[in-house]
Each structure stands twice: as C-alpha cells, then as structure tokens.
Scaffold this motif. Structure first.
Motif, PDB file in Angstrom:
ATOM      1  N   GLY A  30       0.716  -1.266  -0.014  1.00 59.77           N
ATOM      2  CA  GLY A  30       0.120   0.028   0.045  1.00 59.77           C
ATOM      3  C   GLY A  30       0.825   1.432   0.057  1.00 59.77           C
ATOM      4  O   GLY A  30       0.302   2.351   0.149  1.00 59.77           O
ATOM      5  N   SER A  43      -2.092   3.543  -3.386  1.00 56.37           N
ATOM      6  CA  SER A  43      -3.108   3.206  -2.387  1.00 56.37           C
ATOM      7  C   SER A  43      -4.410   4.007  -2.731  1.00 56.37           C
ATOM      8  O   SER A  43      -5.611   3.271  -2.099  1.00 56.37           O
ATOM      9  CB  SER A  43      -2.503   3.458  -1.068  1.00 56.37           C
ATOM     10  OG  SER A  43      -2.363   4.749  -0.709  1.00 56.37           O
ATOM     11  N   GLU A  47      -7.857  -1.588  -0.554  1.00 56.82           N
ATOM     12  CA  GLU A  47      -6.872  -2.360   0.200  1.00 56.82           C
ATOM     13  C   GLU A  47      -6.786  -3.849   0.119  1.00 56.82           C
ATOM     14  O   GLU A  47      -5.994  -4.631   0.048  1.00 56.82           O
ATOM     15  CB  GLU A  47      -7.224  -2.080   1.586  1.00 56.82           C
ATOM     16  CG  GLU A  47      -6.131  -2.582   2.699  1.00 56.82           C
ATOM     17  CD  GLU A  47      -6.231  -2.125   4.108  1.00 56.82           C
ATOM     18  OE1 GLU A  47      -5.629  -2.728   4.855  1.00 56.82           O
ATOM     19  OE2 GLU A  47      -7.355  -1.430   4.125  1.00 56.82           O
ATOM     20  N   ARG A  85      -4.787  -5.193  -2.928  1.00 55.79           N
ATOM     21  CA  ARG A  85      -3.571  -4.973  -3.273  1.00 55.79           C
ATOM     22  C   ARG A  85      -2.531  -5.698  -3.680  1.00 55.79           C
ATOM     23  O   ARG A  85      -1.822  -5.818  -4.685  1.00 55.79           O
ATOM     24  CB  ARG A  85      -3.082  -4.011  -2.287  1.00 55.79           C
ATOM     25  CG  ARG A  85      -3.592  -2.517  -1.860  1.00 55.79           C
ATOM     26  CD  ARG A  85      -3.129  -2.009  -0.562  1.00 55.79           C
ATOM     27  NE  ARG A  85      -3.982  -0.734  -0.349  1.00 55.79           N
ATOM     28  CZ  ARG A  85      -3.990   0.084   0.691  1.00 55.79           C
ATOM     29  NH1 ARG A  85      -3.314  -0.443   1.767  1.00 55.79           N
ATOM     30  NH2 ARG A  85      -4.453   1.023   0.788  1.00 55.79           N
TER      31      ARG A  85
END
Length: 503
Positions: free
Chosen positions: A170, A174, A179, A182
């Motif tokens: 991240g 980001s 999240e 990722r």
C-alpha cells in the motif's frame, strides 16, 4: 536476405544488435521474477501469518526449487526442445502461475508458486545460453555482452523489485487500489509483464538465424538427432504432472531438504558421465567450470540474504531517510539500481583493460567479487552504529552496503554466465548453464537456513536486540566471503591451467 549465424557473430563494434531483443525479453521476465521474489517473505509473514524462521525456510525452499529447475530446463533444451521452445513454454507457465496468484494469493499461494518455479526453470537458463551464442568462441567481447545483458536483468529487477512490494504494502497507488485487492494487483502485474516478454521474443527470434532451434531441425546444430513430436509433448505433459509434486515439496520444507540432498549428487554423477565422453582438453574445461560452480554456491548463500533475513531487517529495523523510499522496496531493488549504471561501465572497463593487456583473468574477477561481498556485509554490520534506542537504523547506510555488494555481484554473476558458455562443450551448453543456476539453488537453500537461524536467535528479543543479532550474523558472513575470495585468488594458477585458451 536473412542473416546467418556467421553474419551475427561477425558483428562490428562492442555489441551484436540481437542482444537488445534478448535484453528486453529478459528484462520483463526478471521484473516478474524479482517482483515475486521481493513479496514472498513479507507476504508469508504478514498475510499467511508464518513465523519468521519458518517463512525464511519457506523462502529458501521456493528459491532453491526455482534455480534447481533451471538445470532441468537446460537439459531438456539441449536434448529435445531447443532454447526457443523452452523459453516460450517457461514463459507461459510463469504467466499462468502469476495469474493464479493474482486471483487469490492467500488460497492459491503454493499452486501459483509451483507454476512459476517450473516456468522460470525453462526460461532463465536458455535465454542466457542464446546470448553466449551471439559470439564466436574466444571473442574477448563476450564478457562485455553479458555485462550489458546483466544490466537488462537488473532493470527488470529494479522495476519489479520495487513496484510489486510497494503496491502490495500500500505504499504506492493506495488511493487507486482498494486495500483488499492490493496483493492481487501486485501479483497480477507480474503476469502482465511476462506477456510483454514473450511478445518481444516472438519478434526477436526472427533475427537469431539458427540460434536456439530444436535438435533435429535441419538448420540446427544437431540436425541428425532423431527427435519425434511425441518427445516434445511428453516434456510438456510431464511438466504439468509435476505441479502437484512441486506444491507439496515447496510447502513442506522437509521434502526440500530431501530433494537438495539427492539432486546435487545425482547431477554430478550425470555430469561425470557426460565428461567421460568428451576429449581430455574439453574435460579440463568442464573441471574448471565445476570449480566456479562450487564457489558460486558460497557466494549466493551469503548474497541471497536479500530476499530473506534482509527483507525482515528492512521492515523492522530501517527508517525511510533515503528520499522517503520504502525500505523493503530499496532492499529488493537497490542492488539492481546500482547495477544498471555500473554494468555497462564494467563491460567497457573489461574491454579497455583487455586492449592494454591488463584485464584480470576470470578467476581473479571471481575472487574480487567475494572480497567486495565481504566488505558489503561488513557495512551491513556497521548499521548498528547508527541505530536509535528503538533498534531502527539508517536506510542511507544500508544503501551504501548494497552499493558495495553490487561491485561484488558485477565481478561474479555476469562473468559466470559468460564463462559457462565458453567452458562448455557444444552439446552441453544448456545443461552447464542449468548447472550454474543449480548452484544458485543450493545458495538459496543455504541462505534460507542461515536466515532462519538468525530469526531464531532474535525470538523474544526487543527490536534493538534483534538488530544486534542480525548485524552480528552479517559480520560473520562478511568474514566467510573474504576468506573464500582469498582462497579463490590463490587457486587461480591451477584454474587458469584447466581453462587453457579460455580467459
């Protein structure tokens, strides 16, 4: 009119033009490989929740199998597939493996890793062998060509080594990547660049004349060998059938131990069998190659802390005082960054020294590689003197250590690729290149064991105490590297005699 092999090898200037196509294919493949490599230890600890010592053994096992399969890939390229088909097959397997990881890296981790292990084994040794075939035997520009090619390797390592781990953690994009996705994107990026690598090679091979054609092809170096289509299909099918076996062996490191205990002796026995069929002069050269291979195990066992213990050290014990960069990204890509600038200069330096007849021979270059490696690990030890009470030290000093280690790598790794092609007999070049990478497998295996022992030493310690434990270990590794370098330089007259006309 199409170029012949003689036309390619009679190039004017410092480099053959075909090296650039191979340069870019290797660059994107190394992006994929080093991107994956840089994520492994961190991902296993933070996402799969492995203990540090177990994760480092796991990392060592994974990397050991990657390089062990380069021997298999080189052998099948020599005997059945040829270098071109081996490269394509390996690239396809790497794409599949990276795509499987991109779909669900938590559930599919070992399945995806198994595909990429075998794929790298078919890709990596054979593109390096094709670079060697761009040169006539005895061409003093070969070392310079491999130094340039090595810059391509490290351009890919720089991009993949930093981008993949930074995306997964991240640290990059980001705001654009949710999240939960990722790590999927990070692994998926490795698949995308492998597609680019294969497309590039598809067009590059048109200018390679007969280089890399399969045995039995009328224009190949072995046109009379009887290779039937089912032989090639058997290799492809056998590769796929190995996937479940590799999954089990990588996930259970005790099987890795058994594999490493067996594969080395068996490989040496097969090499000795092949050596019994060559002339005395060729046999001496193969003995020289074997000495280089043995010492490379020591080198990589020390050097490859970068993917294991240094990955943990970067995450826990380094600040971001170097331009605000992510410490793990610097650890994964810093050496590659330095090589990009230094490798072409090193290649030109060897040519300049050769013209003045003062170029160090290959054995001395190897010895210098160990000495620089040792100094670099002493610099890693010195990071303890810049640490605060929390056990966090300077990324700047760490980067200086990587720079020194890079000098060592430049003296050994690209030269090693070059010397394997020049010491090998005509029909054993793929196998010997694979054996060179098999030595790397043992180095990776040893590196995992060393890193695991370091992690055990820091269990239950404070962050500052663990910093002291790791840096003390790096000092010991520095001593071993310097001793190995001195021994190799002392052995140089014997090795030079075995090498005969090869410098």
């Amino acid at each position: 009119m199409a170029q012949t092999l003689q036309d390619i090898q009679s190039f004017q200037g410092k480099y053959p033009k075909q090296i650039w196509g191979l340069f870019f294919s290797e660059m994107w493949e190394r992006f994929c490989f080093y991107g994956m490599r840089g994520m492994l230890t961190y991902f296993m600890i933070t996402e799969l929740l492995m203990k540090e010592d177990i994760a480092q053994l796991q990392y060592g096992a994974t990397q050991a199998f990657v390089y062990a399969f380069t021997f298999v890939g080189g052998l099948f390229a020599d005997k059945i597939l040829g270098f071109r088909k081996s490269l394509f097959w390996g690239g396809l397997l790497m794409i599949v493996g990276s795509a499987i990881l991109a779909m669900d890296p938590h559930k599919n981790f070992f399945l995806g890793i198994a595909f990429t292990i075998i794929g790298t084994g078919f890709f990596k040794p054979n593109i390096s062998t094709m670079v060697g075939k761009l040169y006539k035997p005895g061409d003093h520009r070969t070392d310079a060509g491999f130094s340039l090619f090595y810059a391509g390797i490290n351009l890919g390592a720089l991009l993949g080594g930093y981008l993949c781990i930074a995306i997964g953690k991240g640290e990059l994009f980001s705001d654009l990547i949710p999240e939960a996705l990722r790590w999927n994107v990070a692994f998926g990026l490795a698949a995308v660049v492998m597609v680019i690598s294969l497309f590039n090679f598809h067009f590059t091979q048109r200018n390679l004349a007969t280089i890399g054609l399969a045995p039995g092809h009328p224009l190949s170096e072995n046109p009379t060998v009887a290779i039937k289509p089912w032989h090639q299909y058997a290799v492809y099918l056998g590769t796929l059938l190995c996937i479940p076996l590799i999954m089990v062996m990588v996930s259970k490191t005790q099987y890795t131990d058994l594999f490493m205990y067996i594969i080395g002796p068996v490989t040496l026995l097969y090499l000795f069998y092949e050596m019994s069929k060559v002339s005395p002069s060729e046999r001496k050269k193969l003995w020289a190659a074997l000495i280089f291979i043995v010492f490379s195990v020591i080198f990589w066992g020390i050097y490859e802390q970068s993917g294991g213990s240094l990955s943990i050290f970067a995450a826990r014990n380094l600040n971001n005082d170097l331009l605000g960069l992510d410490p793990n990204g610097v650890n994964n890509s810093g050496g590659a960054f330095f090589i990009i600038f230094l490798a072409p200069l090193a290649g030109l330096l060897w040519i300049w020294l050769n013209k003045r007849r003062i170029e160090p021979n290959t054995v001395v270059k190897f010895g210098l590689g160990f000495l620089f490696l040792g100094l670099g690990f002493y610099a890693l030890f010195a990071t303890r003197f810049f640490a605060n009470a929390a056990g966090v030290t300077s990324l700047n000093i760490f980067a200086i250590a990587l720079l020194v280690i890079t000098f060592g790598e430049l003296c050994l790794s690209p030269i090693g690729l070059s010397i394997m092609t020049r010491l090998s007999t005509q029909n054993l070049q793929g196998m010997m290149m694979g054996l060179w990478f098999l030595a790397s497998a043992y180095g990776q295996y040893v590196a995992g064991i060393i890193g695991s022992n370091m992690a055990k030493a820091r269990e239950g310690s404070s962050n500052y105490e663990s910093l002291l434990a790791y840096t003390e270990g790096y000092k010991q590794l520095g001593i071993y590297a310097v001793v190995a370098g001195v021994v190799l330089i002392l052995l140089s007259p014997l090795v030079k005699k075995l090498m005969q006309d090869v410098r």
